[in-house]
Design a protein around this motif. Structure first.
Motif, PDB file in Angstrom:
ATOM      1  N   MET A 191       0.817  -1.206   0.000  1.00 29.94           N
ATOM      2  CA  MET A 191       0.000   0.000   0.000  1.00 29.94           C
ATOM      3  C   MET A 191       0.857   1.266   0.000  1.00 29.94           C
ATOM      4  O   MET A 191       0.471   2.287  -0.559  1.00 29.94           O
ATOM      5  N   TYR A 192       2.020   1.179   0.635  1.00 26.80           N
ATOM      6  CA  TYR A 192       2.873   2.361   0.817  1.00 26.80           C
ATOM      7  C   TYR A 192       4.323   1.873   0.788  1.00 26.80           C
ATOM      8  O   TYR A 192       4.919   1.584   1.814  1.00 26.80           O
ATOM      9  N   ALA A 193       4.862   1.767  -0.417  1.00 22.76           N
ATOM     10  CA  ALA A 193       6.173   1.140  -0.620  1.00 22.76           C
ATOM     11  C   ALA A 193       7.305   1.884   0.072  1.00 22.76           C
ATOM     12  O   ALA A 193       8.330   1.290   0.412  1.00 22.76           O
ATOM     13  N   GLN A 194       7.132   3.201   0.296  1.00 22.40           N
ATOM     14  CA  GLN A 194       8.202   4.008   0.895  1.00 22.40           C
ATOM     15  C   GLN A 194       8.060   4.135   2.419  1.00 22.40           C
ATOM     16  O   GLN A 194       8.714   4.975   3.033  1.00 22.40           O
ATOM     17  N   HIS A 195       7.210   3.316   3.003  1.00 23.83           N
ATOM     18  CA  HIS A 195       6.992   3.400   4.448  1.00 23.83           C
ATOM     19  C   HIS A 195       8.304   3.088   5.176  1.00 23.83           C
ATOM     20  O   HIS A 195       8.778   1.944   5.141  1.00 23.83           O
ATOM     21  N   PRO A 196       8.928   4.076   5.845  1.00 28.32           N
ATOM     22  CA  PRO A 196      10.241   3.824   6.455  1.00 28.32           C
ATOM     23  C   PRO A 196      10.205   2.745   7.530  1.00 28.32           C
ATOM     24  O   PRO A 196      11.080   1.869   7.572  1.00 28.32           O
ATOM     25  N   GLU A 197       9.197   2.815   8.410  1.00 25.26           N
ATOM     26  CA  GLU A 197       9.124   1.851   9.504  1.00 25.26           C
ATOM     27  C   GLU A 197       8.830   0.447   8.996  1.00 25.26           C
ATOM     28  O   GLU A 197       9.426  -0.527   9.474  1.00 25.26           O
ATOM     29  N   ALA A 198       7.910   0.311   8.061  1.00 24.19           N
ATOM     30  CA  ALA A 198       7.588  -1.021   7.544  1.00 24.19           C
ATOM     31  C   ALA A 198       8.810  -1.655   6.887  1.00 24.19           C
ATOM     32  O   ALA A 198       9.081  -2.851   7.067  1.00 24.19           O
ATOM     33  N   ASN A 199       9.567  -0.860   6.130  1.00 29.51           N
ATOM     34  CA  ASN A 199      10.793  -1.385   5.525  1.00 29.51           C
ATOM     35  C   ASN A 199      11.815  -1.774   6.585  1.00 29.51           C
ATOM     36  O   ASN A 199      12.461  -2.821   6.489  1.00 29.51           O
ATOM     37  N   TYR A 200      11.957  -0.947   7.599  1.00 23.88           N
ATOM     38  CA  TYR A 200      12.930  -1.213   8.666  1.00 23.88           C
ATOM     39  C   TYR A 200      12.569  -2.485   9.434  1.00 23.88           C
ATOM     40  O   TYR A 200      13.417  -3.360   9.649  1.00 23.88           O
ATOM     41  N   TYR A 201      11.302  -2.609   9.827  1.00 28.30           N
ATOM     42  CA  TYR A 201      10.925  -3.749  10.660  1.00 28.30           C
ATOM     43  C   TYR A 201      10.848  -5.048   9.857  1.00 28.30           C
ATOM     44  O   TYR A 201      11.161  -6.123  10.392  1.00 28.30           O
ATOM     45  N   VAL A 202      10.466  -4.974   8.593  1.00 25.09           N
ATOM     46  CA  VAL A 202      10.488  -6.210   7.809  1.00 25.09           C
ATOM     47  C   VAL A 202      11.934  -6.630   7.559  1.00 25.09           C
ATOM     48  O   VAL A 202      12.237  -7.838   7.469  1.00 25.09           O
ATOM     49  N   ALA A 203      12.842  -5.669   7.503  1.00 28.88           N
ATOM     50  CA  ALA A 203      14.269  -6.006   7.399  1.00 28.88           C
ATOM     51  C   ALA A 203      14.728  -6.755   8.646  1.00 28.88           C
ATOM     52  O   ALA A 203      15.488  -7.730   8.557  1.00 28.88           O
ATOM     53  N   LEU A 204      14.258  -6.320   9.813  1.00 29.72           N
ATOM     54  CA  LEU A 204      14.596  -7.032  11.052  1.00 29.72           C
ATOM     55  C   LEU A 204      14.027  -8.449  11.039  1.00 29.72           C
ATOM     56  O   LEU A 204      14.660  -9.394  11.546  1.00 29.72           O
ATOM     57  N   VAL A 205      12.835  -8.600  10.452  1.00 31.59           N
ATOM     58  CA  VAL A 205      12.228  -9.934  10.332  1.00 31.59           C
ATOM     59  C   VAL A 205      13.105 -10.830   9.460  1.00 31.59           C
ATOM     60  O   VAL A 205      13.404 -11.980   9.824  1.00 31.59           O
ATOM     61  N   TYR A 206      13.536 -10.305   8.324  1.00 25.86           N
ATOM     62  CA  TYR A 206      14.382 -11.095   7.432  1.00 25.86           C
ATOM     63  C   TYR A 206      15.721 -11.423   8.089  1.00 25.86           C
ATOM     64  O   TYR A 206      16.227 -12.550   7.976  1.00 25.86           O
ATOM     65  N   ARG A 207      16.284 -10.450   8.809  1.00 24.40           N
ATOM     66  CA  ARG A 207      17.573 -10.691   9.479  1.00 24.40           C
ATOM     67  C   ARG A 207      17.419 -11.783  10.542  1.00 24.40           C
ATOM     68  O   ARG A 207      18.297 -12.641  10.684  1.00 24.40           O
ATOM     69  N   ALA A 208      16.334 -11.747  11.270  1.00 25.77           N
ATOM     70  CA  ALA A 208      16.109 -12.747  12.315  1.00 25.77           C
ATOM     71  C   ALA A 208      16.003 -14.155  11.734  1.00 25.77           C
ATOM     72  O   ALA A 208      16.271 -15.144  12.425  1.00 25.77           O
ATOM     73  N   GLN A 209      15.619 -14.234  10.466  1.00 27.84           N
ATOM     74  CA  GLN A 209      15.470 -15.532   9.807  1.00 27.84           C
ATOM     75  C   GLN A 209      16.677 -15.879   8.941  1.00 27.84           C
ATOM     76  O   GLN A 209      16.642 -16.851   8.174  1.00 27.84           O
ATOM     77  N   GLY A 210      17.752 -15.079   9.055  1.00 24.76           N
ATOM     78  CA  GLY A 210      18.978 -15.365   8.331  1.00 24.76           C
ATOM     79  C   GLY A 210      18.963 -14.968   6.873  1.00 24.76           C
ATOM     80  O   GLY A 210      19.847 -15.373   6.111  1.00 24.76           O
TER      81      GLY A 210
END
Length: 260
Positions: A191-210
């Motif tokens: 819905m909002y591709a430039q959402h800074p927080e959503a990008n940041y937190y999904v990055a943390l999700v990916y990092r947590a999963q290697g």
């Protein structure tokens, strides 16, 4: 005490609001000392107009003078809870971080105005934020689920606000429910591709999963968005930090952690 008998008339009240606010305070900056004088004049003319107290409080809130602002907001609530109770709950949730007080206000106003909204969000949305910030994750999840249920509406087809999805994702991340967190945050980004927080937190999700490559992709997207001026898109982010709101500093630190 109301000395003017006309103060009981809605038409008379509206005429005073037009005189002292619409053609007075609202024609100048809220930072001007004259703003408060216009509000005081309105209160002196009719002390039972809740809007006058809220408007006098507004500059104080934006400047962070909560000690002076909240007695005025409390007066507005006492005069017109139906209109100003949810507003006070919003202030407690976002500005003063009085999460317990905010929950009380939102639960009370929900009885007055079931399924009402404040600042574009359901009352349940704010309850979810408050519960999340105080570590009550199960209650936060229930509140966010109800928030999204209300937005879907009776048809089940209503659009969910991207920040509802973002915060549901942040909560799932806090609970280490990575698949659910990823789902919510990716839906937000659709819905909002430039959402800074959503990008940041999904990055943390990916990092947590290697999945470091995907994590870096989203950390970089978050940084670009912040540099480009993108934000949560909430009206009051210029005056108060929303839960989980980030700056470029957090992103830079996360980028430095690559491979650690």
């Amino acid at each position: 005490m109301i000395t003017d008998p006309n103060c009981g008339s809605k038409q008379y009240q509206d005429s005073l609001v037009a005189k002292y606010l619409d053609r007075g305070a609202h024609t100048i900056s809220y930072l001007s000392p004259k703003w408060a004088l216009y509000c005081d004049s309105l209160i002196a003319a009719c002390p039972n107009i809740a809007y006058a107290y809220q408007q006098k409080a507004m500059p104080l809130i934006k400047c962070g003078d909560y000690a002076k602002a909240f007695p005025l907001v409390d007066k507005a609530v006492a005069l017109d809870a139906n209109r100003w109770l949810a507003y006070r709950g919003f202030l407690k949730c976002i500005f003063t971080k009085d999460y317990a007080g905010a929950i009380i206000d939102f639960q009370r106003v929900a009885k007055l105005k079931p399924n009402g909204r404040e600042m574009d969000h359901t009352y349940a949305f704010y309850e979810g934020l408050c519960e999340m910030e105080t570590g009550n994750y199960k209650r936060a999840e229930a509140a966010f689920n109800y928030d999204m249920l209300l937005q879907r509406g009776t048809t089940g087809q209503g659009e969910i606000h991207f920040n509802s999805l973002c915060y549901a994702g942040i909560l799932a991340l806090k609970r280490e429910q990575y698949a659910q967190a990823q789902s919510y945050l990716e839906r937000c980004l659709k819905m909002y591709a430039q959402h800074p927080e959503a990008n940041y937190y999904v990055a943390l999700v990916y990092r947590a999963q290697g999945q470091e490559a995907l994590a870096m992709q989203h950390f970089n997207a978050s940084q670009r968005a912040l540099i480009g001026g993108y934000r949560l898109n909430e009206d009051n982010i210029f005056y108060a930090n929303y839960p989980g709101q980030i700056t470029e500093y957090e992103v830079v630190q996360a980028l430095k952690q690559r491979g650690n």
